[in-house]
Design an enzyme around this catalytic site. Structure first.
Site, PDB file in Angstrom:
ATOM      1  CB  CYS A  97      -4.406  12.405  -0.894  1.00 50.38           C
ATOM      2  SG  CYS A  97      -3.794  12.837  -2.416  1.00 50.38           S
ATOM      3  CG  HIS A 196      -6.423  16.388   0.453  1.00 44.88           C
ATOM      4  ND1 HIS A 196      -5.278  15.775   1.321  1.00 44.88           N
ATOM      5  CD2 HIS A 196      -5.957  16.264  -0.751  1.00 44.88           C
ATOM      6  CE1 HIS A 196      -4.198  15.401   0.527  1.00 44.88           C
ATOM      7  NE2 HIS A 196      -4.700  15.784  -0.814  1.00 44.88           N
ATOM      8  CD  GLU A 198      -7.008  15.994   4.550  1.00 48.03           C
ATOM      9  OE1 GLU A 198      -8.004  15.252   4.106  1.00 48.03           O
ATOM     10  OE2 GLU A 198      -5.852  15.669   4.139  1.00 48.03           O
TER      11      GLU A 198
HETATM   12  N1  GLN Z   1       1.155  12.802  -5.187  1.00 51.10           N
HETATM   13  C1  GLN Z   1       1.474  12.231  -3.514  1.00 51.10           C
HETATM   14  C2  GLN Z   1       1.842  10.849  -3.440  1.00 51.10           C
HETATM   15  O1  GLN Z   1       2.449  10.250  -4.549  1.00 51.10           O
HETATM   16  C3  GLN Z   1      -0.096  12.247  -2.907  1.00 51.10           C
HETATM   17  C4  GLN Z   1      -0.479  13.820  -2.831  1.00 51.10           C
HETATM   18  C5  GLN Z   1      -1.417  13.995  -1.633  1.00 51.10           C
HETATM   19  O2  GLN Z   1      -1.475  13.297  -0.633  1.00 51.10           O
HETATM   20  N2  GLN Z   1      -2.094  15.340  -2.050  1.00 51.10           N
HETATM   21  O3  GLN Z   1       2.197  10.711  -2.442  1.00 51.10           O
END
Ligand code: GLN
Length: 216
Positions: A97, A196, A198
């Site tokens: 992410c 994710h 994790e």
């Molecule tokens: N929206 C977040 C960002 O721009 C990422 C979200 C996440 O890691 N769950 O960094």
């Protein structure tokens, strides 16, 4: 029956070899979840906040969180250049992410001052899934993981809008408004997922990464 010592030392040797030291970038985000997943995979997780800690790890996980905040902290902790250098030298890395955003070579819809690491030749769009599917879960088929789909948890996730010629696409969204969007990629020893792994307890993506680290 004098084989016990031999067996024990062979097992020890294998143990050291199969227990790589994997850093988790611990500036912001879901660090603990990655540490727990690595422990369960038999790797040795280490928190990384300084260049000296980065220098001591075999590989690095960049967790989910907030990419612009992590970017700012990478600057403040003087980790940007050391991290770029290690990636250039081929250190294996995995970003989930926000971690995926940081590993990109180009980021859309981010702050103008946000830094990225260019670990993968890809353009990533931040917060890409519209408001309707802002956060959601779905099953994905993931290249190389043959024993059933991966349950993917997306939280204000990015997607990969352009994958370079050397980038292997590992997973795309199967259906719904984001069908076909690229959400997992690999280039060499660098792996990134929009979602994710994790947080689900399914260790297969982390195992894949640990295997990649062992092979590196
Ligand atoms: N929206 C977040 C960002 O721009 C990422 C979200 C996440 O890691 N769950 O960094």
């Amino acid at each position: 029956m004098n084989v016990t010592p031999v067996v024990a030392s062979a097992a020890d040797a294998e143990q050291t070899q199969s227990r790589p030291t994997i850093g988790v970038l611990a500036l912001q985000g879901d660090v603990r979840e990655h540490v727990a997943a690595l422990e369960r995979c038999g790797a040795e997780p280490v928190l990384v906040r300084r260049a000296t800690e980065l220098a001591a790890v075999d590989a690095l996980i960049l967790p989910g969180g907030e990419s612009t905040a992590i970017s700012k902290l990478l600057g403040a902790f003087e980790l940007l250049e050391p991290l770029r250098a290690r990636l250039r030298e081929g250190m294996p890395a995995f970003g989930s992410c926000a971690g995926m955003i940081l590993l990109a070579s180009e980021v859309l819809d981010t702050r103008p001052d946000a830094e990225h690491l260019s670990g993968i030749d890809m353009t990533v769009r931040r917060n890409a899934f519209g408001r309707q599917v802002d956060s959601f879960e779905t099953d994905l088929s993931f290249a190389g993981l043959t024993d059933g789909p991966v349950r993917a948890v997306f939280i204000r996730a990015p997607w990969v809008e352009r994958a370079g010629p050397d980038v292997e696409v590992l997973a795309t969204v199967a259906d719904g408004p984001a069908a076909g969007r690229i959400v997992a990629v690999r280039q060499g020893n660098v792996l990134a997922t929009s979602f994710h792994p994790e947080v689900t307890g399914d260790l297969r993506v982390h195992r894949l990464f640990v295997d990649l680290v062992l092979a590196a």
